[in-house]
Design an enzyme around this catalytic site. Structure first.
Site, mmCIF file in Angstrom:
data_model
loop_
_atom_site.group_PDB
_atom_site.id
_atom_site.type_symbol
_atom_site.label_atom_id
_atom_site.label_comp_id
_atom_site.label_asym_id
_atom_site.label_seq_id
_atom_site.Cartn_x
_atom_site.Cartn_y
_atom_site.Cartn_z
ATOM 1 C CE LYS A 9 -3.816 -2.424 2.361
ATOM 2 N NZ LYS A 9 -4.768 -2.392 3.498
ATOM 3 C CE1 TYR A 49 -9.303 -3.033 0.494
ATOM 4 C CE2 TYR A 49 -8.453 -0.946 -0.325
ATOM 5 C CZ TYR A 49 -8.261 -2.149 0.336
ATOM 6 O OH TYR A 49 -7.025 -2.462 0.842
ATOM 7 C CG ASN A 112 -3.483 -2.440 6.946
ATOM 8 O OD1 ASN A 112 -3.337 -2.100 5.779
ATOM 9 N ND2 ASN A 112 -4.521 -3.112 7.366
ATOM 10 C CG HIS A 115 -5.040 -6.302 -0.393
ATOM 11 N ND1 HIS A 115 -6.274 -6.483 0.199
ATOM 12 C CD2 HIS A 115 -5.032 -7.087 -1.495
ATOM 13 C CE1 HIS A 115 -6.973 -7.338 -0.537
ATOM 14 N NE2 HIS A 115 -6.239 -7.719 -1.569
ATOM 15 C CD GLU A 126 -8.608 -8.891 -3.749
ATOM 16 O OE1 GLU A 126 -9.335 -8.767 -2.757
ATOM 17 O OE2 GLU A 126 -7.446 -9.373 -3.675
#
Ligand SMILES: Nc1nc2c(ncn2[C@@H]2O[C@H](COP(=O)(O)OP(=O)(O)OP(=O)(O)O)[C@@H](O)[C@H]2O)c(=O)[nH]1
Ligand SMILES: [Mg+2]
Length: 131
Positions: A9, A49, A112, A115, A126
């Site tokens: 990310k 998402y 975080n 993914h 995805e």
């Protein structure tokens, strides 16, 4: 052999953790099938998402994931999906085990670092959005 997808990310890219993270997956003996650096636009991020569209944190999540470049990879190996989720660690940084990527590098709930696909079906969806 199974394939999965991970995405470093924007916080991981900005913090120069790309090499460190790729190294962990190479050390684990995964084969890299695809690798790409790009930035999500709002449309792609919303598609990606979509499952979280009704959550309270959705806007924060979209704004974060579109905030900079990301690095996406398709990797292949035995039980790739489960093994990768274990290497990534729990979503919440407080619960992410030391030794996992989030356990070692994340100190935020939205930020975080990484993914990873959580099922074969989501991997298919995805990876079509990204590659
Ligand atoms: N601010 C906030 N962000 C959240 C919360 N839950 C999840 N997120 C963010 O939304 C992302 C997707 O949530 P989940 O799919 O439930 O978690 P995950 O599968 O561990 O993470 P991904 O691999 O990124 O999909 C997380 O990685 C976080 O960045 C929350 O309660 N608050
Ligand atoms: Mg998820």
């Amino acid at each position: 052999m199974e394939q999965t997808l991970f995405i470093i990310k924007p916080d991981g890219v900005k913090r120069h953790l790309v090499g460190e993270i790729i190294k962990r997956f190479e050390n684990k003996n995964f084969n890299f099938i695809k690798l790409k650096m790009f930035a999500f636009d709002k449309d792609n991020a919303t598609k990606f998402y979509y499952i979280h569209k009704d959550k309270s944190f959705f806007h924060e999540l979209i704004s974060f994931i579109t905030s900079g470049e990301v690095v996406a990879a398709v990797i292949e190996g035995n039980n790739a999906i489960q093994a990768t989720r274990l290497m990534v660690g729990s979503t919440n940084y407080v619960e992410a085990e030391p030794g996992s990527i989030r356990g070692d590098y994340a100190l935020g709930l939205t930020s975080n670092i990484i993914h990873a696909s959580d099922s074969k079906q989501n991997f298919e969806i995805e990876s079509k959005i990204i590659f």
